[in-house]
Design a protein around this motif. Structure first.
Motif, PDB file in Angstrom:
ATOM      1  N   LEU A 220      12.928  13.705  15.128  1.00 45.46           N
ATOM      2  CA  LEU A 220      12.079  13.846  16.305  1.00 45.46           C
ATOM      3  C   LEU A 220      11.686  12.500  16.899  1.00 45.46           C
ATOM      4  N   LYS A 221      11.349  11.559  16.015  1.00 48.36           N
ATOM      5  CA  LYS A 221      10.874  10.264  16.499  1.00 48.36           C
ATOM      6  C   LYS A 221      10.940   9.252  15.364  1.00 48.36           C
ATOM      7  N   THR A 222      11.113   7.988  15.727  1.00 50.47           N
ATOM      8  CA  THR A 222      11.138   6.893  14.764  1.00 50.47           C
ATOM      9  C   THR A 222      10.091   5.865  15.159  1.00 50.47           C
ATOM     10  N   TYR A 223       9.401   5.330  14.153  1.00 51.09           N
ATOM     11  CA  TYR A 223       8.342   4.348  14.349  1.00 51.09           C
ATOM     12  C   TYR A 223       8.676   3.062  13.605  1.00 51.09           C
ATOM     13  N   ARG A 224       8.295   1.933  14.157  1.00 51.47           N
ATOM     14  CA  ARG A 224       8.383   0.649  13.455  1.00 51.47           C
ATOM     15  C   ARG A 224       7.174   0.575  12.539  1.00 51.47           C
ATOM     16  N   ILE A 225       7.384   0.167  11.289  1.00 47.16           N
ATOM     17  CA  ILE A 225       6.289   0.113  10.317  1.00 47.16           C
ATOM     18  C   ILE A 225       6.124  -1.287   9.751  1.00 47.16           C
ATOM     19  N   ALA A 226       4.946  -1.533   9.241  1.00 46.35           N
ATOM     20  CA  ALA A 226       4.663  -2.708   8.418  1.00 46.35           C
ATOM     21  C   ALA A 226       4.366  -2.194   7.018  1.00 46.35           C
ATOM     22  N   MET A 227       4.728  -2.993   6.023  1.00 45.26           N
ATOM     23  CA  MET A 227       4.506  -2.600   4.625  1.00 45.26           C
ATOM     24  C   MET A 227       3.807  -3.737   3.894  1.00 45.26           C
ATOM     25  N   GLY A 228       3.903  -3.726   2.574  1.00 44.44           N
ATOM     26  CA  GLY A 228       3.325  -4.790   1.763  1.00 44.44           C
ATOM     27  C   GLY A 228       4.129  -6.079   1.876  1.00 44.44           C
ATOM     28  N   ASP A 229       3.526  -7.170   1.413  1.00 48.12           N
ATOM     29  CA  ASP A 229       4.160  -8.488   1.490  1.00 48.12           C
ATOM     30  C   ASP A 229       5.472  -8.580   0.722  1.00 48.12           C
TER      31      ASP A 229
ATOM     32  N   GLN B   8       2.768  -5.422  13.924  1.00 51.87           N
ATOM     33  CA  GLN B   8       3.876  -4.631  13.400  1.00 51.87           C
ATOM     34  C   GLN B   8       5.113  -5.473  13.100  1.00 51.87           C
ATOM     35  N   GLN B   9       5.091  -6.732  13.458  1.00 48.99           N
ATOM     36  CA  GLN B   9       6.224  -7.625  13.175  1.00 48.99           C
ATOM     37  C   GLN B   9       6.129  -8.254  11.783  1.00 48.99           C
ATOM     38  N   PHE B  10       5.006  -8.037  11.098  1.00 46.61           N
ATOM     39  CA  PHE B  10       4.772  -8.645   9.788  1.00 46.61           C
ATOM     40  C   PHE B  10       4.458  -7.578   8.752  1.00 46.61           C
ATOM     41  N   ASN B  11       4.806  -7.852   7.499  1.00 51.57           N
ATOM     42  CA  ASN B  11       4.407  -6.995   6.387  1.00 51.57           C
ATOM     43  C   ASN B  11       3.069  -7.523   5.883  1.00 51.57           C
ATOM     44  N   TRP B  12       2.011  -6.780   6.130  1.00 55.87           N
ATOM     45  CA  TRP B  12       0.671  -7.269   5.847  1.00 55.87           C
ATOM     46  C   TRP B  12      -0.170  -6.355   4.955  1.00 55.87           C
ATOM     47  N   THR B  13       0.333  -5.175   4.602  1.00 54.89           N
ATOM     48  CA  THR B  13      -0.480  -4.252   3.801  1.00 54.89           C
ATOM     49  C   THR B  13      -0.378  -4.595   2.318  1.00 54.89           C
ATOM     50  N   ASN B  14      -1.120  -3.871   1.489  1.00 57.97           N
ATOM     51  CA  ASN B  14      -1.034  -4.043   0.035  1.00 57.97           C
ATOM     52  C   ASN B  14      -0.043  -3.067  -0.594  1.00 57.97           C
ATOM     53  N   GLY B  15       0.852  -2.501   0.225  1.00 63.50           N
ATOM     54  CA  GLY B  15       1.828  -1.534  -0.262  1.00 63.50           C
ATOM     55  C   GLY B  15       1.817  -0.258   0.552  1.00 63.50           C
ATOM     56  N   CYS B  16       0.889  -0.169   1.479  1.00 65.08           N
ATOM     57  CA  CYS B  16       0.825   1.005   2.354  1.00 65.08           C
ATOM     58  C   CYS B  16       1.866   0.891   3.467  1.00 65.08           C
ATOM     59  N   ILE B  17       1.887   1.892   4.317  1.00 67.23           N
ATOM     60  CA  ILE B  17       2.786   1.941   5.472  1.00 67.23           C
ATOM     61  C   ILE B  17       1.894   1.954   6.709  1.00 67.23           C
ATOM     62  N   ALA B  18       2.009   0.914   7.539  1.00 66.74           N
ATOM     63  CA  ALA B  18       1.133   0.785   8.702  1.00 66.74           C
ATOM     64  C   ALA B  18       1.884   1.026  10.003  1.00 66.74           C
TER      65      ALA B  18
END
Length: 168
Positions: free
Chosen positions: A51-60, A135-145
């Motif tokens: 249906l749709k695709t999103y860009r995500i950020a994740m953990g470092d 959204q261009q960086f992985n900044w979470t502690n392991g989550c999906i942003a």
């Protein structure tokens, strides 16, 4: 030549929802969420149709499966989106059922805590970056942003109990 005709016919008769509007998404119940860590993407599906695709950020440290609390990794495997949290520190969030039994056994064998509280969530309210920049960086502690706007959309179309597959 027959292959070209077949593909053309298939394209005409197969409905496409990729990057559908919120109204279209609500009508087609999301029955699977797939995260592709190597592509920094998350897609939502209905009956096998993307249906749709999103860009995500994740953990470092996005590569590899989450092994222990604090390793900055996003888990890999099949889980469930088991509850929603409207008062999240990162806008809104949808909880991922990590750790499962296999994750707990692996962590126990390593003598570590598997961690937990892995979520799909919105933006960091303290970030000086715009949503698009963040959204261009992985900044979470392991989550999906995702962005807050995208989180509002996901909040409306994902029901508790929806399966999520997180691929390397």
């Amino acid at each position: 030549m027959y292959l070209v005709k077949y593909l053309f016919l298939l394209a005409i008769i197969t409905p496409t929802f990729v990057n559908a509007s919120v109204d279209q998404l609500i009508k087609a119940k999301v029955d699977l969420v797939v995260v592709n860590k190597s592509e920094s993407s998350m897609s939502i599906y209905h009956q096998g149709q993307k249906l749709k695709t999103y860009r995500i950020a994740m953990g470092d440290t996005p590569q590899g499966h989450k092994l222990k609390e604090g390793d900055q990794r996003t888990p890999q495997g099949r889980y469930t989106l088991d509850y929603k949290k409207s008062d999240s520190a990162f806008y809104k969030s949808i909880h991922i059922s990590y750790p499962n039994e296999e994750d707990r056994l692996r962590a126990s064998a390593l003598g570590v805590s598997p961690g937990g509280m892995i979520m799909i969530h919105g933006q960091n309210p303290n970030s000086p970056l715009t949503p698009e920049q963040a959204q261009q960086f992985n900044w979470t502690n392991g989550c999906i942003a995702v962005t807050n706007k995208e989180m509002d959309e996901l909040w409306r179309v994902i029901e508790e109990g929806t399966p999520i597959e997180i691929w390397p």
